[in-house]
Scaffold this motif. Structure first.
Motif, PDB file in Angstrom:
ATOM      1  N   THR A   1      18.696  12.598 -15.978  1.00 35.07           N
ATOM      2  CA  THR A   1      19.629  13.598 -16.860  1.00 35.07           C
ATOM      3  C   THR A   1      18.676  14.775 -16.608  1.00 35.07           C
ATOM      4  O   THR A   1      19.508  16.029 -16.390  1.00 35.07           O
ATOM      5  N   LEU A   2      17.580  14.986 -16.684  1.00 31.30           N
ATOM      6  CA  LEU A   2      16.848  16.207 -16.471  1.00 31.30           C
ATOM      7  C   LEU A   2      16.938  16.758 -15.228  1.00 31.30           C
ATOM      8  O   LEU A   2      16.948  17.880 -15.050  1.00 31.30           O
ATOM      9  N   GLU A   3      16.888  15.992 -14.017  1.00 27.60           N
ATOM     10  CA  GLU A   3      16.963  16.574 -12.830  1.00 27.60           C
ATOM     11  C   GLU A   3      18.377  17.287 -12.502  1.00 27.60           C
ATOM     12  O   GLU A   3      18.586  18.256 -11.858  1.00 27.60           O
ATOM     13  N   SER A   4      19.515  16.327 -13.066  1.00 30.04           N
ATOM     14  CA  SER A   4      20.830  16.943 -12.839  1.00 30.04           C
ATOM     15  C   SER A   4      20.953  18.133 -13.769  1.00 30.04           C
ATOM     16  O   SER A   4      21.584  19.375 -13.274  1.00 30.04           O
ATOM     17  N   LEU A   5      20.420  18.597 -15.043  1.00 28.74           N
ATOM     18  CA  LEU A   5      20.538  19.417 -15.843  1.00 28.74           C
ATOM     19  C   LEU A   5      19.765  20.457 -15.463  1.00 28.74           C
ATOM     20  O   LEU A   5      20.101  21.875 -15.320  1.00 28.74           O
TER      21      LEU A   5
ATOM     22  N   GLN B   1      15.567   4.630 -21.916  1.00 27.77           N
ATOM     23  CA  GLN B   1      15.646   4.108 -20.475  1.00 27.77           C
ATOM     24  C   GLN B   1      14.958   5.237 -19.585  1.00 27.77           C
ATOM     25  O   GLN B   1      15.608   6.338 -19.395  1.00 27.77           O
ATOM     26  N   PRO B   2      13.824   5.323 -19.393  1.00 26.32           N
ATOM     27  CA  PRO B   2      12.883   6.199 -18.641  1.00 26.32           C
ATOM     28  C   PRO B   2      13.712   6.747 -17.322  1.00 26.32           C
ATOM     29  O   PRO B   2      13.856   7.891 -17.052  1.00 26.32           O
ATOM     30  N   GLN B   3      14.558   5.865 -16.558  1.00 26.89           N
ATOM     31  CA  GLN B   3      15.221   6.055 -15.305  1.00 26.89           C
ATOM     32  C   GLN B   3      16.150   7.216 -15.651  1.00 26.89           C
ATOM     33  O   GLN B   3      16.650   8.099 -14.910  1.00 26.89           O
ATOM     34  N   ALA B   4      17.108   6.927 -16.865  1.00 27.14           N
ATOM     35  CA  ALA B   4      18.128   7.526 -17.017  1.00 27.14           C
ATOM     36  C   ALA B   4      17.878   9.029 -17.589  1.00 27.14           C
ATOM     37  O   ALA B   4      18.359  10.065 -17.411  1.00 27.14           O
TER      38      ALA B   4
ATOM     39  N   ILE C   1       9.571  11.886 -19.515  1.00 25.11           N
ATOM     40  CA  ILE C   1      10.185  13.296 -19.913  1.00 25.11           C
ATOM     41  C   ILE C   1       9.352  14.362 -19.111  1.00 25.11           C
ATOM     42  O   ILE C   1       9.626  15.196 -18.566  1.00 25.11           O
ATOM     43  N   CYS C   2       7.860  14.033 -19.479  1.00 20.01           N
ATOM     44  CA  CYS C   2       6.754  15.280 -19.327  1.00 20.01           C
ATOM     45  C   CYS C   2       6.633  14.818 -17.733  1.00 20.01           C
ATOM     46  O   CYS C   2       6.319  16.056 -17.248  1.00 20.01           O
ATOM     47  N   ASN C   3       6.584  13.949 -17.145  1.00 17.46           N
ATOM     48  CA  ASN C   3       6.250  13.823 -15.757  1.00 17.46           C
ATOM     49  C   ASN C   3       7.497  14.468 -14.920  1.00 17.46           C
ATOM     50  O   ASN C   3       7.115  15.410 -14.079  1.00 17.46           O
TER      51      ASN C   3
ATOM     52  N   ILE D   1       6.383   1.774 -28.311  1.00 17.98           N
ATOM     53  CA  ILE D   1       5.589   1.867 -27.054  1.00 17.98           C
ATOM     54  C   ILE D   1       6.942   2.234 -25.863  1.00 17.98           C
ATOM     55  O   ILE D   1       6.726   2.946 -25.214  1.00 17.98           O
ATOM     56  N   THR D   2       8.174   1.946 -25.852  1.00 18.43           N
ATOM     57  CA  THR D   2       9.114   1.863 -25.032  1.00 18.43           C
ATOM     58  C   THR D   2       9.549   3.635 -25.055  1.00 18.43           C
ATOM     59  O   THR D   2       9.493   4.353 -24.203  1.00 18.43           O
ATOM     60  N   VAL D   3       9.698   4.118 -26.507  1.00 18.62           N
ATOM     61  CA  VAL D   3      10.122   5.390 -26.526  1.00 18.62           C
ATOM     62  C   VAL D   3       8.846   6.284 -26.496  1.00 18.62           C
ATOM     63  O   VAL D   3       8.930   7.295 -25.810  1.00 18.62           O
ATOM     64  N   ASN D   4       7.921   6.187 -27.225  1.00 22.09           N
ATOM     65  CA  ASN D   4       6.799   7.045 -27.274  1.00 22.09           C
ATOM     66  C   ASN D   4       5.674   7.035 -26.111  1.00 22.09           C
ATOM     67  O   ASN D   4       5.020   8.146 -25.898  1.00 22.09           O
ATOM     68  N   VAL D   5       5.763   5.858 -25.240  1.00 20.63           N
ATOM     69  CA  VAL D   5       4.944   5.983 -24.103  1.00 20.63           C
ATOM     70  C   VAL D   5       5.815   6.088 -22.884  1.00 20.63           C
ATOM     71  O   VAL D   5       5.666   6.921 -21.971  1.00 20.63           O
ATOM     72  N   GLN D   6       6.544   5.151 -22.383  1.00 24.44           N
ATOM     73  CA  GLN D   6       7.471   5.305 -21.431  1.00 24.44           C
ATOM     74  C   GLN D   6       8.374   6.245 -21.359  1.00 24.44           C
ATOM     75  O   GLN D   6       8.517   7.137 -20.400  1.00 24.44           O
ATOM     76  N   GLY D   7       9.175   6.569 -22.461  1.00 23.93           N
ATOM     77  CA  GLY D   7      10.065   7.703 -22.477  1.00 23.93           C
ATOM     78  C   GLY D   7       9.318   8.993 -22.434  1.00 23.93           C
ATOM     79  O   GLY D   7       9.918   9.832 -21.673  1.00 23.93           O
ATOM     80  N   PHE D   8       8.412   9.239 -23.289  1.00 28.61           N
ATOM     81  CA  PHE D   8       7.502  10.410 -23.149  1.00 28.61           C
ATOM     82  C   PHE D   8       6.832  10.771 -21.844  1.00 28.61           C
ATOM     83  O   PHE D   8       7.275  12.011 -21.436  1.00 28.61           O
ATOM     84  N   SER D   9       6.639   9.635 -21.221  1.00 30.39           N
ATOM     85  CA  SER D   9       5.975   9.801 -20.059  1.00 30.39           C
ATOM     86  C   SER D   9       6.965  10.422 -18.956  1.00 30.39           C
ATOM     87  O   SER D   9       6.713  11.282 -17.999  1.00 30.39           O
TER      88      SER D   9
END
Length: 256
Positions: free
Chosen positions: A67-71, A60-63, A113-115, A103-111
């Protein structure tokens, strides 16, 4: 922020745990993100430095972004973000669902996180983003979406590095090119499999050296070089076969 702080996204794997152990032994405070945070709590408590555990919804990219912003706010920033997320599977019939999941995990999720990490580093003015990637991205392969996703990750990381240079900010992007460890494990190859602590040691050394790209372990550099050079008709003979399967095929050919 004077205390060295690192966020490990995808902290439940054996490699992530070993990296966490070695960083913690060096006094780095850690935030560990995993899909099953409860499985990491005892491990986090065993570490010599402060370590907290947080839930990760990598599909879930938005989640992930939230999470990262809050942390980040709770930590008041971080020096290092390590990304070790990824999904792989192989089915010769190529059903769509596993491809979509990859694709969901390795592309969308990865992007996502990195973005997010890069944007937070930009606001902070410095930092290092290190991602566990794979030389599988050098060419296409039997796990079609997986190989393609690793090529995507390589180019995404290069783009972030170029953007940091344009911004003239000390943000380091480290692409940790792991060998074909799944294949080596299936084939029982001791030559190409290294102990997790040695792999983690080389990962940390590459990050400390601010390497733009590093092959982990170093011997996989040769495989990467050969992979790029092989013509397709030879490269295409590389299948995910175990040692037993190869021996059985040879025996079958001899009996003909």
């Amino acid at each position: 922020m004077t205390q060295a702080t690192a966020i490990i996204v995808g902290a439940s794997s054996l490699l992530s745990r070993e990296i966490a152990k070695q960083l913690s032994a060096q006094g780095v405070e850690l935030s560990l993100l995993a899909q099953d945070p409860d499985s990491l709590r005892e491990f986090a408590q065993s570490l010599p430095s402060k370590a907290t555990v947080h839930a990760l919804k990598v599909e879930q990219p938005q989640a992930i972004i939230s999470t990262l912003e809050s942390l980040w706010q709770d930590l008041n920033g971080a020096h290092l973000v390590i990304v070790n997320t990824g999904l792989n599977s192989y089915d010769a019939s190529l059903p769509w669902q596993p491809e979509e999941d990859i694709i969901t995990v390795n592309v969308q999720g990865f992007s996502a996180i990195c973005n997010t990490a890069f944007r937070l580093f930009t606001e902070q003015g410095y930092g290092q983003l290190a991602a566990v990637n794979s030389i599988a991205g050098l060419r296409g392969g039997p796990s079609v979406a997986y190989h393609a996703s690793k090529a995507y990750a390589t180019n995404y990381l290069e783009g972030l590095s170029m953007h940091a240079q344009r911004l003239k900010l000390p943000i380091t992007i480290t692409d940790l090119q792991m060998g074909l460890l799944d294949k080596a494990a299936m084939q029982g190859s001791r030559l190409w499999l290294s102990p997790p602590d040695e792999v983690a040691k080389q990962v940390i050394k590459a990050m400390k050296s601010a390497k733009r790209k590093a092959y982990i372990t170093k011997r996989w550099r040769l495989v990467a070089w050969l992979t790029k050079l092989l013509p397709e008709f030879i490269y295409n003979t590389r299948h995910w076969r175990t040692k037993e399967q190869r021996l059985a095929e040879k025996a079958a050919q001899k009996s003909k």
